[in-house]
Design a protein around this motif. Structure first.
Motif, PDB file in Angstrom:
ATOM      1  N   ASP A 229      42.324  47.771  43.182  1.00 20.38           N
ATOM      2  CA  ASP A 229      43.328  47.671  44.254  1.00 20.38           C
ATOM      3  C   ASP A 229      44.740  47.538  43.701  1.00 20.38           C
ATOM      4  O   ASP A 229      45.574  46.802  44.230  1.00 20.38           O
ATOM      5  CB  ASP A 229      42.986  46.539  45.230  1.00 20.38           C
TER       6      ASP A 229
ATOM      7  N   ILE B 294      48.508  48.458  42.941  1.00 17.87           N
ATOM      8  CA  ILE B 294      49.580  49.073  43.708  1.00 17.87           C
ATOM      9  C   ILE B 294      50.527  49.790  42.744  1.00 17.87           C
ATOM     10  O   ILE B 294      51.075  49.162  41.836  1.00 17.87           O
ATOM     11  CB  ILE B 294      50.342  48.016  44.532  1.00 17.87           C
TER      12      ILE B 294
ATOM     13  N   HIS C 115      45.190  50.834  45.382  1.00 17.59           N
ATOM     14  CA  HIS C 115      45.233  50.277  46.737  1.00 17.59           C
ATOM     15  C   HIS C 115      45.514  51.380  47.754  1.00 17.59           C
ATOM     16  O   HIS C 115      44.873  51.456  48.796  1.00 17.59           O
ATOM     17  CB  HIS C 115      46.292  49.179  46.813  1.00 17.59           C
ATOM     18  N   GLU C 116      46.468  52.245  47.422  1.00 14.81           N
ATOM     19  CA  GLU C 116      46.811  53.400  48.249  1.00 14.81           C
ATOM     20  C   GLU C 116      46.802  54.637  47.362  1.00 14.81           C
ATOM     21  O   GLU C 116      47.339  54.610  46.248  1.00 14.81           O
ATOM     22  CB  GLU C 116      48.208  53.233  48.857  1.00 14.81           C
TER      23      GLU C 116
END
Length: 146
Positions: free
Chosen positions: A10, A12, A79-80
């Motif tokens: 996760d 970022i 995460h994205e």
């Protein structure tokens, strides 16, 4: 070649270069990275030839480099998802960075092939995406060895 200490879950990041930089930073814990900026430069040079995105939201940035003394793999579940220049246009959420010295060409190709096969398997991709932490992510990798 990989340790849970070198797995980011996760994470970022805003772009490909930041992702690669963070994975190299994780690999520094191995003690095998002699020049992090040199390794970053070598991997980004390889990325300049063609994207190492392999489809289905996955990428395997890699390079042979004088900046590392042994073949090592670091991984990240982002995460994205981010743009990795994928030919299928998909953004990338799973990244396996591989780097090693030029003398390890055979090992490099074998590991690169193994990781690519895993990432093309929807069941394994799903298990990596569902892993709760670095240890769980690592456990998925270890189960593939059987």
């Amino acid at each position: 070649m990989i340790s849970p200490k070198w797995i980011l879950v996760d994470e970022i990041v805003s772009d490909k270069k930041e992702c690669i930089r963070k994975l190299i930073h994780a690999l520094e814990a191995s003690g095998d990275v002699q020049d992090a900026e040199g390794l970053l430069s070598d991997i980004m040079e390889r990325e300049g030839l063609s994207s190492t995105a392999v489809g289905s939201g996955c990428a395997i940035p890699h390079a042979h480099s004088a900046s590392i003394t042994a073949t090592r793999v670091a991984a990240a579940r982002l995460h994205e998802p981010i743009d990795f220049g994928s030919q299928d246009g998909d953004q990338v959420q799973l990244v396996f960075l591989m780097a090693g010295p030029k003398k390890d060409t055979g090992i490099h190709l074998k590991v690169l092939s193994k990781v690519a096969r895993l990432l093309h398997d929807p069941a394994y991709r799903s298990r990596f995406l569902e892993a709760s932490d670095a240890e769980s992510f690592y456990a998925v990798l270890c189960q593939t060895e059987t």
